[in-house]
Design an enzyme around this catalytic site. Sequence first.
Site, PDB file in Angstrom:
ATOM      1  N   ARG A 235      16.321 -59.964 -77.184  1.00 26.12           N
ATOM      2  CA  ARG A 235      15.348 -58.869 -76.546  1.00 26.12           C
ATOM      3  C   ARG A 235      14.597 -57.896 -77.040  1.00 26.12           C
ATOM      4  NH1 ARG A 235      15.681 -62.426 -72.602  1.00 26.12           N
ATOM      5  NH2 ARG A 235      17.562 -61.903 -70.889  1.00 26.12           N
ATOM      6  N   GLU A 264       7.559 -55.268 -72.909  1.00 24.04           N
ATOM      7  CA  GLU A 264       6.671 -56.933 -72.284  1.00 24.04           C
ATOM      8  C   GLU A 264       7.109 -56.646 -70.829  1.00 24.04           C
ATOM      9  OE1 GLU A 264      10.194 -59.566 -73.825  1.00 24.04           O
ATOM     10  OE2 GLU A 264       9.981 -59.965 -71.959  1.00 24.04           O
ATOM     11  N   HIS A 296       7.447 -64.555 -74.366  1.00 24.20           N
ATOM     12  CA  HIS A 296       9.275 -65.016 -73.917  1.00 24.20           C
ATOM     13  C   HIS A 296       9.000 -66.809 -73.750  1.00 24.20           C
ATOM     14  CE1 HIS A 296      12.780 -62.801 -71.878  1.00 24.20           C
ATOM     15  NE2 HIS A 296      13.030 -64.350 -72.445  1.00 24.20           N
TER      16      HIS A 296
END
Length: 333
Positions: A235, A264, A296
Amino acid sequence: MKLILFSGHHFERDPFIESNKAYGHDLQFLDVSLNKDTAKLAEGHDCVAAFTTDKLDAECLALLAGYGVKLIALRSAGFNHVDLEAAHRLKLQVVRVPQYSPYSVAEYAVGLMLTLNRKLHKSYNRVKELNFSLEGLVGFDMHGKTVGVIGTGRIGSVLAEILSGFGCKVIAYDPVPSTDLVKRLKVSYVPQAEVFKSSDIISLHVPLSPKTRHLIDEGALLSMKKGVMLINTGRGGLIDAHALIEALKSGHLGSAGLDVYEEEEGVFFEDHSLDLIQDDILARLLTFPNVFLSSHQGFLTKEALHNIAKTTLENASDFEKGRPLQNLVVPLV
Ligand code: NAI
């Protein structure tokens, strides 16, 4: 069961349609994201299948409950985008997909390592420009290098296995060490500080929590070997991006492979190619030739998408048939 999918991506449709042949739910796909302004679209549906970019705050959940929704089926393992207390209060059940493919993310992490090490991103562009020079493309053998894995759960374990196959020396830090990794792969568990100090490559596979937020800060970066490669498919919040930029500017950090970024939200998963970039940290990160940043996509394999679809539909069937909800998410009290 009437199920509506918000933030539906094209790449999810086929896996859902294919998997649904075994379940027969009434599926509706929407590409709009879910929030308090779009919640009305769920009216008349029993289940909302939500993506990580959907905003399931108290207001949105209250509207959903009012429109007759009974089940929130998350198409993700993470649930930090849901106000669980509000869901509990509103008697909305929340289910998730706890795992879908540790291979997808672990293999992607290896992809980032090889890209940065062998400079594949540079050679791809160079050759397109008819520049066949090899200058500046020197990498190193992975064999014999020390790789530090922080977090050896599902994904970290698979990574340790792949790297052992490369002939790397795998060291790891996890408060819950795996005896299997120690016995089978000769992984050495060491304190976190030792992982930072001794690794040529460090890869992060821990969940984000108040304890792990900015696990990689200025002090951690300075304690690492000069020239270390840092990989983050966990993360974004695990790394202090300001400190990362300073470590890259000074040359202490050799390279960084980032599939996630602290800010993000609202940027990743979307096409912003016609916009002006407003995030100066992201803009700076994109200027480094030794940073490889992706949006991602670690999870994005056919197998993972199939498993996400299947588990989501299975969760809905469990609810419909009154079976115990194996993947229920409960608020921490
Ligand atoms: P997992 O729950 O199987 O393993 C996490 C491991 O981290 C556990 O062994 C736990 O003991 C360990 N851990 C917890 N706190 C720690 C700390 N402070 N230091 C060291 N170890 C610690 O989780 P899994 O499935 O392996 O996923 C890891 C992370 O990968 C997830 O939390 C998620 O954030 C991320 N992820 C990223 C994806 C992507 O597309 N880039 C997709 C799926 C997950």
